[in-house]
Design a protein around this motif. Structure first.
Motif, PDB file in Angstrom:
ATOM      1  N   ASP A 388       0.840  -1.196   0.000  1.00  0.00           N
ATOM      2  CA  ASP A 388       0.000   0.000   0.000  1.00  0.00           C
ATOM      3  C   ASP A 388       0.881   1.254   0.000  1.00  0.00           C
ATOM      4  O   ASP A 388       2.122   1.148   0.049  1.00  0.00           O
ATOM      5  CB  ASP A 388      -0.991  -0.022   1.169  1.00  0.00           C
ATOM      6  N   PRO A 389       0.292   2.439  -0.079  1.00  0.00           N
ATOM      7  CA  PRO A 389       1.110   3.653  -0.180  1.00  0.00           C
ATOM      8  C   PRO A 389       1.976   3.923   1.038  1.00  0.00           C
ATOM      9  O   PRO A 389       2.883   4.757   0.981  1.00  0.00           O
ATOM     10  CB  PRO A 389       0.068   4.770  -0.353  1.00  0.00           C
ATOM     11  N   TYR A 390       1.709   3.239   2.143  1.00  0.00           N
ATOM     12  CA  TYR A 390       2.434   3.483   3.389  1.00  0.00           C
ATOM     13  C   TYR A 390       3.588   2.508   3.575  1.00  0.00           C
ATOM     14  O   TYR A 390       4.224   2.495   4.630  1.00  0.00           O
ATOM     15  CB  TYR A 390       1.470   3.397   4.569  1.00  0.00           C
ATOM     16  N   GLY A 391       3.852   1.688   2.576  1.00  0.00           N
ATOM     17  CA  GLY A 391       4.967   0.757   2.638  1.00  0.00           C
ATOM     18  C   GLY A 391       4.642  -0.578   3.267  1.00  0.00           C
ATOM     19  O   GLY A 391       5.496  -1.474   3.316  1.00  0.00           O
ATOM     20  N   ARG A 392       3.422  -0.742   3.785  1.00  0.00           N
ATOM     21  CA  ARG A 392       3.044  -2.033   4.352  1.00  0.00           C
ATOM     22  C   ARG A 392       2.978  -3.063   3.226  1.00  0.00           C
ATOM     23  O   ARG A 392       2.445  -2.782   2.149  1.00  0.00           O
ATOM     24  CB  ARG A 392       1.706  -1.938   5.061  1.00  0.00           C
ATOM     25  N   THR A 393       3.519  -4.251   3.468  1.00  0.00           N
ATOM     26  CA  THR A 393       3.628  -5.236   2.401  1.00  0.00           C
ATOM     27  C   THR A 393       3.234  -6.624   2.901  1.00  0.00           C
ATOM     28  O   THR A 393       3.690  -7.059   3.960  1.00  0.00           O
ATOM     29  CB  THR A 393       5.065  -5.289   1.849  1.00  0.00           C
ATOM     30  N   LEU A 394       2.407  -7.297   2.118  1.00  0.00           N
ATOM     31  CA  LEU A 394       1.997  -8.666   2.387  1.00  0.00           C
ATOM     32  C   LEU A 394       2.378  -9.549   1.208  1.00  0.00           C
ATOM     33  O   LEU A 394       2.497  -9.083   0.073  1.00  0.00           O
ATOM     34  CB  LEU A 394       0.485  -8.752   2.596  1.00  0.00           C
ATOM     35  N   ALA A 395       2.553 -10.825   1.488  1.00  0.00           N
ATOM     36  CA  ALA A 395       2.775 -11.806   0.431  1.00  0.00           C
ATOM     37  C   ALA A 395       1.895 -13.006   0.710  1.00  0.00           C
ATOM     38  O   ALA A 395       1.520 -13.280   1.859  1.00  0.00           O
ATOM     39  CB  ALA A 395       4.244 -12.224   0.381  1.00  0.00           C
ATOM     40  N   ASN A 396       1.537 -13.725  -0.337  1.00  0.00           N
ATOM     41  CA  ASN A 396       0.739 -14.933  -0.170  1.00  0.00           C
ATOM     42  C   ASN A 396       1.229 -15.993  -1.135  1.00  0.00           C
ATOM     43  O   ASN A 396       1.194 -15.809  -2.357  1.00  0.00           O
ATOM     44  CB  ASN A 396      -0.743 -14.653  -0.436  1.00  0.00           C
ATOM     45  N   ASP A 397       1.706 -17.098  -0.588  1.00  0.00           N
ATOM     46  CA  ASP A 397       2.084 -18.259  -1.389  1.00  0.00           C
ATOM     47  C   ASP A 397       0.816 -19.062  -1.638  1.00  0.00           C
ATOM     48  O   ASP A 397       0.185 -19.553  -0.707  1.00  0.00           O
ATOM     49  CB  ASP A 397       3.129 -19.092  -0.637  1.00  0.00           C
ATOM     50  N   ALA A 398       0.442 -19.210  -2.901  1.00  0.00           N
ATOM     51  CA  ALA A 398      -0.819 -19.872  -3.237  1.00  0.00           C
ATOM     52  C   ALA A 398      -0.825 -21.352  -2.903  1.00  0.00           C
ATOM     53  O   ALA A 398      -1.887 -21.969  -2.840  1.00  0.00           O
ATOM     54  CB  ALA A 398      -1.135 -19.675  -4.715  1.00  0.00           C
ATOM     55  N   GLY A 399       0.344 -21.952  -2.678  1.00  0.00           N
ATOM     56  CA  GLY A 399       0.381 -23.374  -2.364  1.00  0.00           C
ATOM     57  C   GLY A 399       0.093 -24.247  -3.562  1.00  0.00           C
ATOM     58  O   GLY A 399      -0.112 -25.452  -3.434  1.00  0.00           O
ATOM     59  N   GLY A 400       0.064 -23.682  -4.747  1.00  0.00           N
ATOM     60  CA  GLY A 400      -0.212 -24.410  -5.970  1.00  0.00           C
ATOM     61  C   GLY A 400      -0.523 -23.422  -7.076  1.00  0.00           C
ATOM     62  O   GLY A 400      -0.621 -22.222  -6.841  1.00  0.00           O
ATOM     63  N   SER A 401      -0.666 -23.934  -8.288  1.00  0.00           N
ATOM     64  CA  SER A 401      -0.939 -23.064  -9.435  1.00  0.00           C
ATOM     65  C   SER A 401      -2.311 -23.325 -10.038  1.00  0.00           C
ATOM     66  O   SER A 401      -2.557 -23.016 -11.200  1.00  0.00           O
ATOM     67  CB  SER A 401       0.146 -23.268 -10.498  1.00  0.00           C
ATOM     68  N   TRP A 402      -3.218 -23.873  -9.246  1.00  0.00           N
ATOM     69  CA  TRP A 402      -4.530 -24.216  -9.770  1.00  0.00           C
ATOM     70  C   TRP A 402      -5.342 -22.988 -10.164  1.00  0.00           C
ATOM     71  O   TRP A 402      -6.267 -23.096 -10.979  1.00  0.00           O
ATOM     72  CB  TRP A 402      -5.297 -25.041  -8.734  1.00  0.00           C
ATOM     73  N   ALA A 403      -5.023 -21.834  -9.614  1.00  0.00           N
ATOM     74  CA  ALA A 403      -5.762 -20.625  -9.971  1.00  0.00           C
ATOM     75  C   ALA A 403      -5.257 -20.002 -11.269  1.00  0.00           C
ATOM     76  O   ALA A 403      -5.778 -18.967 -11.690  1.00  0.00           O
ATOM     77  CB  ALA A 403      -5.679 -19.605  -8.842  1.00  0.00           C
ATOM     78  N   SER A 404      -4.275 -20.623 -11.908  1.00  0.00           N
ATOM     79  CA  SER A 404      -3.761 -20.105 -13.181  1.00  0.00           C
ATOM     80  C   SER A 404      -4.685 -20.559 -14.309  1.00  0.00           C
ATOM     81  O   SER A 404      -4.341 -21.416 -15.127  1.00  0.00           O
ATOM     82  CB  SER A 404      -2.329 -20.608 -13.417  1.00  0.00           C
ATOM     83  N   THR A 405      -5.858 -19.985 -14.341  1.00  0.00           N
ATOM     84  CA  THR A 405      -6.863 -20.367 -15.328  1.00  0.00           C
ATOM     85  C   THR A 405      -7.683 -19.148 -15.710  1.00  0.00           C
ATOM     86  O   THR A 405      -7.830 -18.222 -14.897  1.00  0.00           O
ATOM     87  CB  THR A 405      -7.778 -21.486 -14.763  1.00  0.00           C
ATOM     88  N   ALA A 406      -8.187 -19.130 -16.923  1.00  0.00           N
ATOM     89  CA  ALA A 406      -8.914 -17.966 -17.424  1.00  0.00           C
ATOM     90  C   ALA A 406     -10.106 -17.642 -16.528  1.00  0.00           C
ATOM     91  O   ALA A 406     -10.894 -18.521 -16.190  1.00  0.00           O
ATOM     92  CB  ALA A 406      -9.397 -18.238 -18.847  1.00  0.00           C
ATOM     93  N   GLY A 407     -10.227 -16.389 -16.153  1.00  0.00           N
ATOM     94  CA  GLY A 407     -11.350 -15.940 -15.343  1.00  0.00           C
ATOM     95  C   GLY A 407     -11.103 -15.960 -13.857  1.00  0.00           C
ATOM     96  O   GLY A 407     -11.887 -15.381 -13.088  1.00  0.00           O
ATOM     97  N   ALA A 408     -10.019 -16.605 -13.410  1.00  0.00           N
ATOM     98  CA  ALA A 408      -9.753 -16.680 -11.969  1.00  0.00           C
ATOM     99  C   ALA A 408      -9.498 -15.293 -11.384  1.00  0.00           C
ATOM    100  O   ALA A 408      -9.868 -15.017 -10.238  1.00  0.00           O
ATOM    101  CB  ALA A 408      -8.568 -17.602 -11.695  1.00  0.00           C
ATOM    102  N   GLY A 409      -8.866 -14.409 -12.159  1.00  0.00           N
ATOM    103  CA  GLY A 409      -8.634 -13.063 -11.675  1.00  0.00           C
ATOM    104  C   GLY A 409      -9.923 -12.285 -11.470  1.00  0.00           C
ATOM    105  O   GLY A 409     -10.011 -11.438 -10.574  1.00  0.00           O
ATOM    106  N   ASP A 410     -10.954 -12.586 -12.298  1.00  0.00           N
ATOM    107  CA  ASP A 410     -12.249 -11.932 -12.117  1.00  0.00           C
ATOM    108  C   ASP A 410     -12.847 -12.316 -10.766  1.00  0.00           C
ATOM    109  O   ASP A 410     -13.456 -11.486 -10.081  1.00  0.00           O
ATOM    110  CB  ASP A 410     -13.209 -12.351 -13.232  1.00  0.00           C
TER     111      ASP A 410
END
Length: 497
Positions: A388-410
């Motif tokens: 965010d603009p204040y420098g706070r940073t998060l990360a998330n390891d998905a634990g897999g690539s199953w979300a790499s599919t069309a429409g998942a970002g929607d």
């Protein structure tokens, strides 16, 4: 919450302990933890420990010493231990002496062991493996347990710029490092060994299941459909009606409030989600607490006009997909906003927004965009990075690539937008959404349900199937009693604590 510490932060935490404790104490603690993990892996892989074989690949630094000491401990448990020294004249003398005293042998080749310990470089290492180390690692056919981090992967950025170790398990000493969440493909499972460090605050963190579950909005006794948050969704077009259905459906699944859809796909949305309030014009949608705009809307002048109109609204706005393309050439319309804005690009969209490839240092790149535009940025990937603009940073390891599919970002956009409409801080909403989204993908890939070890195997998922598991993933997260263990940890992250 899990914290990830840079090399400098870890060294600063080690310094007072090293000054107060007898020489070698921290190394012995690390080696003991490493040996325990290796023994566990041997038992899991081969059914036992005694009589099994391990090859230690040791560099010249303290990481090599950790690995050699661990080899000595394993030899005393009946494991046949051999060591390949990449720099024999600079090998850790005490660790090497301990290995030889226990009956371990120094050899020139990896051989055919049951398991290999990577002790080539530690947190001071940067860049790819050197040619001799790369050639040696290229001969390994056994599972690898990495000491602290997989050699050849940058400890602070997770970047891989050439030959590097791909570990089955990485044993983190004292503290998790950024590499452990930013390079999951190289780290494998991550096991944290307590050696007494107290590193304090960190600049990079990840939300645990309990963090997400506890913060997820739920209706109280005085709530109604309006007070729980009303989210507006502008997504989809005649050519891409599915984007409108997926994004709106995710918002419906994520909260108990109200979802308003504005766009040309009202009939398709209502056929699937009759509880949605639909209109063809965002100006007629009614009052909302947050907007989600972009998936499938196109990049023509009409779409551009809608994006600009929504950015002028005094409520949080999430920009995804086509909306990102539309604002890439005119960042000032985003920068001048006073209400929160969230951008959710993938790597290609990020490059369009900034003119740079974020791969070299994804955390720094996301922080730079967030700070310069005054927005919250979620950079999609196997490891999602959010700042965010204040420098706070998060990360998330998905634990897999199953979300790499069309429409998942929607789907992801709809979840985050719904959380923002309920008043969740944008950074946290993005982190919570990423966590629930990743878990839904993993649960869907395993056929539904929390037990990912039930023998059902995995199968590819579509965005619609992922969406069908969003409610289940929220239920799982809300049921988490604390830092996840066992199956839940495997479902949503690579780290084990």
């Amino acid at each position: 919450m899990r914290c990830y510490y840079t090399s400098d932060e870890v060294r600063a935490a080690e310094a007072p302990l090293m000054a107060a404790l007898p020489d070698g104490t921290l190394m012995r603690r690390a080696a003991y933890g490493l040996a325990q993990v290796v023994a566990g892996e041997l038992k899991s892989l081969t059914g036992g420990v005694v009589g099994r074989s391990v090859t230690v690949v040791a560099g010249s630094g303290d990481n090599g010493g950790d690995a050699l000491w661990a080899g000595a401990l394993l030899r005393r448990r009946g494991v046949a231990v051999r060591a390949v020294l990449l720099a024999p004249d600079r090998a850790h003398s005490e660790g090497l002496a301990a290995l030889r005293s226990a009956g371990g042998r120094v050899v020139s080749e990896v051989g055919n062991p049951d398991l290999v310990i990577d002790g080539i470089v530690g947190i001071s290492g940067h860049g790819a493996l050197r040619p001799d180390a790369a050639e040696l690692v290229g001969t390994v056919r056994a599972p690898i347990v990495a000491a602290d981090l997989p050699s050849g992967v940058d400890p602070n950025t997770g970047a891989v710029v050439g030959p590097a170790v791909t570990a089955t398990v990485t044993v983190a000493f004292g503290a998790l490092k950024p590499v452990h969440v930013l390079a999951p493909a190289n780290c494998g499972r991550v096991k944290l060994i307590d050696i007494g460090l107290l590193p304090g605050e960190s600049e990079l963190a990840a939300l645990d299941a309990a963090d997400v579950g506890a913060a997820w909005p739920t209706p109280g006794t005085a709530d109604d459909k309006y007070s729980q948050g009303v989210v507006g969704v502008v997504a989809g077009s005649a050519g891409y009606p599915g984007a409108g259905v997926l994004c709106t459906g995710a918002a419906v699944a994520a909260t108990s409030g109200m979802v308003r859809y504005a766009g040309p796909c009202g009939p398709e949305v209502l056929a699937k989600y009759p509880e949605v309030i639909a209109t063809d014009d965002h100006d007629k949608a009614g009052r909302v607490q947050a907007w989600v705009v972009g998936p499938g809307i196109g990049t023509d002048p009409d779409a551009d006009s809608i994006v600009q109109s929504l950015l002028a609204a005094p409520v949080p706005v999430l920009l995804d997909a086509d909306a990102l393309t539309l604002v890439a050439g005119s960042p000032e319309i985003v920068r001048r906003r006073t209400a929160p804005t969230v951008l959710t690009p993938h790597a290609g969209e990020f490059a369009r927004l900034t003119g740079t490839d974020p791969a070299a240092d994804r955390v720094a790149a996301v922080r730079e965009l967030a700070g310069s535009w005054g927005v919250t940025v979620l950079l999609k990937g196997h490891s999602t990075v959010i700042a965010d603009p204040y420098g706070r940073t998060l990360a998330n390891d998905a634990g897999g690539s199953w979300a790499s599919t069309a429409g998942a970002g929607d789907v992801l956009s709809g979840i985050i937008g719904a959380l923002m409409s309920a008043g969740v801080d944008p950074l946290k909403a993005a982190g919570m959404g990423a966590r629930a989204h990743a878990l839904a993908a993993n649960v869907a890939a395993h056929g539904g349900g929390l037990d990912l070890t039930a023998g059902r195997g995995t199968a590819p998922v579509s965005a619609g199937v992922l969406l069908s598991q969003v409610r289940e993933s929220i239920r799982i997260l809300r049921a988490a009693p604390g830092p996840e263990q066992g199956v839940l940890g495997l479902a949503v992250a690579g780290s084990e604590q």
